[in-house]
Each structure stands twice: as structure tokens, then as C-alpha cells.
Design a protein around this motif. Structure first.
Motif, PDB file in Angstrom:
ATOM      1  N   CYS A  65       0.854  -1.188   0.000  1.00 14.20           N
ATOM      2  CA  CYS A  65       0.000   0.000   0.000  1.00 14.20           C
ATOM      3  C   CYS A  65       0.889   1.236   0.000  1.00 14.20           C
ATOM      4  O   CYS A  65       2.102   1.143   0.161  1.00 14.20           O
ATOM      5  CB  CYS A  65      -0.936  -0.001   1.213  1.00 14.20           C
ATOM      6  N   THR A  66       0.263   2.390  -0.152  1.00 14.80           N
ATOM      7  CA  THR A  66       1.030   3.636  -0.139  1.00 14.80           C
ATOM      8  C   THR A  66       1.497   3.938   1.287  1.00 14.80           C
ATOM      9  O   THR A  66       0.955   3.407   2.269  1.00 14.80           O
ATOM     10  CB  THR A  66       0.158   4.804  -0.637  1.00 14.80           C
ATOM     11  N   LYS A  67       2.479   4.823   1.387  1.00 17.46           N
ATOM     12  CA  LYS A  67       2.992   5.221   2.704  1.00 17.46           C
ATOM     13  C   LYS A  67       1.897   5.872   3.536  1.00 17.46           C
ATOM     14  O   LYS A  67       1.826   5.673   4.749  1.00 17.46           O
ATOM     15  CB  LYS A  67       4.175   6.160   2.559  1.00 17.46           C
ATOM     16  N   GLU A  68       1.040   6.646   2.879  1.00 19.20           N
ATOM     17  CA  GLU A  68      -0.039   7.338   3.592  1.00 19.20           C
ATOM     18  C   GLU A  68      -1.023   6.331   4.191  1.00 19.20           C
ATOM     19  O   GLU A  68      -1.445   6.449   5.348  1.00 19.20           O
ATOM     20  CB  GLU A  68      -0.779   8.305   2.658  1.00 19.20           C
ATOM     21  N   VAL A  69      -1.408   5.339   3.398  1.00 22.63           N
ATOM     22  CA  VAL A  69      -2.336   4.312   3.885  1.00 22.63           C
ATOM     23  C   VAL A  69      -1.674   3.497   4.994  1.00 22.63           C
ATOM     24  O   VAL A  69      -2.294   3.209   6.020  1.00 22.63           O
ATOM     25  CB  VAL A  69      -2.826   3.407   2.733  1.00 22.63           C
ATOM     26  N   LEU A  70      -0.403   3.168   4.826  1.00 24.15           N
ATOM     27  CA  LEU A  70       0.318   2.419   5.856  1.00 24.15           C
ATOM     28  C   LEU A  70       0.361   3.203   7.165  1.00 24.15           C
ATOM     29  O   LEU A  70       0.129   2.637   8.246  1.00 24.15           O
ATOM     30  CB  LEU A  70       1.735   2.094   5.385  1.00 24.15           C
TER      31      LEU A  70
END
Length: 197
Positions: A65-70
């Protein structure tokens, strides 16, 4: 090594050597089924606002997943952990407030024990396979029983959660088991006898 151990190892090697060849088609089918299930589970386990921000649930279910979602997932996990600890502490305090004799309180827990036998009548008797559990006690008898709720498929399932309350007539027990539909057993009884057979 004993001759039995050597024989056993040789048998395992012989079985391995005659295994069928790798079946690529079957492996792809199994992967597709398992991956589809993981995609559905991943979508249902997340809050809608976070799930809607995941571009491809198929990729997310593989662990990407993206860093933001993580970052949001980590924050959600921290919040969930705090909430879980708060609820567990409230539960612990509520259970401690119950006037349950210590010999029952200390042994009324068969987490991860497998139910091998369940007989019902005036008494309910459960016999457990304690391998993998956290107790050596393998028999519990609920005396003078009133069954409030009993699902099917308890035998063969594993005891995973319990609550025990005092009543005017004795006790009320709520037990949750693993398996299809997460079967439950809720009973009232006059006494509880926990033994090692």
C-alpha cells in the motif's frame, strides 16, 4: 537415533520421493481462490473511508500500500490496541467483582482446548483434549443445568473465550468456540466441577 526413528525418517523420504509432479494449473486455481478471499476480507476489515482510498484491493491484500495508507493503518492499529486494552481491563474488573470461588475462577478457562465430548441432560459434561491449551484439567461438569443457548458443532471445535457470572441459583456461563459460525454455549447451572481425569 533409534531404529524406529530412522525407519520413520526413511518412510518420510520415500513418500516425498514419489509425490506427484508440481501441478501449475491447480496451484494457480488455489492461489486465485485464496487471493479472492483475502481481497474480500481486507475490504471488510477496514473502515470505509480508508478502504475507499486503496486504489487496488488485490495489491493491498498481497501486503502492499502507499505510505499514507500504511501510516493510517498503523494509527488505526494503535487506537484499536488501546480500545482493546481498555475493554479487557473493564472485563477483568467486572469478572473480579463476581463472587466466584477461587477454585472455580482459577480453573474455568480452557482456551485452545478441543472439545472431544459433550453430553447433555441434567448435567452437561465436557471432555477436552488439552494439547495446545493452557491447562491440564480436561473435564468440566455443569450441574443442574438450564441451557439458554446451544449451537451445533461444538464437539470438535476449540474453546476460545468464556465469561462466568454468579446468579442467585449458582452460575451463568457464556462460552465461545472456534469453527464454522463460531458456536456458542450459554447455560445456567447450580455448580461447576473442574477435574483432571
Amino acid at each position: 537415533m533409534s531404529s524406529e526413528q530412522i525407519s520413520h525418517i526413511q518412510q518420510l523420504i520415500a513418500t516425498y520421493d514419489v509425490r506427484p509432479p508440481f501441478d501449475e494449473v491447480k496451484c494457480k486455481e488455489e492461489f486465485s481462490i485464496n487471493h479472492g478471499r483475502r481481497c474480500k476480507e481486507a475490504a471488510h476489515q477496514l473502515p470505509d473511508e480508508l478502504s475507499s482510498r486503496i486504489a487496488d484491493m488485490r495489491v493491498f491484500s498481497l501486503g502492499y500500500c502507499t505510505k499514507e495508507v500504511l501510516h493510517e493503518l498503523r494509527q488505526l492499529s494503535i487506537e484499536n490496541e488501546k480500545l482493546m486494552m481498555l475493554i479487557l481491563e473493564e472485563y477483568r474488573q467486572a469478572q473480579q467483582a463476581e463472587n466466584i470461588p477461587e477454585h472455580i475462577r482459577n480453573h474455568f478457562g480452557f482456551h485452545d482446548c478441543r472439545v472431544m465430548e459433550l453430553t447433555t441432560g441434567k448435567q452437561i459434561i465436557m471432555r477436552m483434549d488439552t494439547e495446545g491449551g493452557f491447562t491440564n484439567f480436561n473435564k468440566i461438569t455443569f450441574d443442574t443445568v438450564e441451557i439458554i443457548w446451544q449451537d451445533e458443532h461444538i464437539v470438535g471445535s476449540h474453546w476460545i473465550y468464556e465469561e462466568l457470572y454468579c446468579t442467585d441459583e449458582g452460575y451463568e456461563a457464556h462460552i465461545l468456540f472456534s469453527g464454522a459460525g463460531m458456536p456458542e454455549l450459554i447455560i445456567r447451572c447450580a455448580d461447576i466441577i473442574i477435574e483432571h481425569e
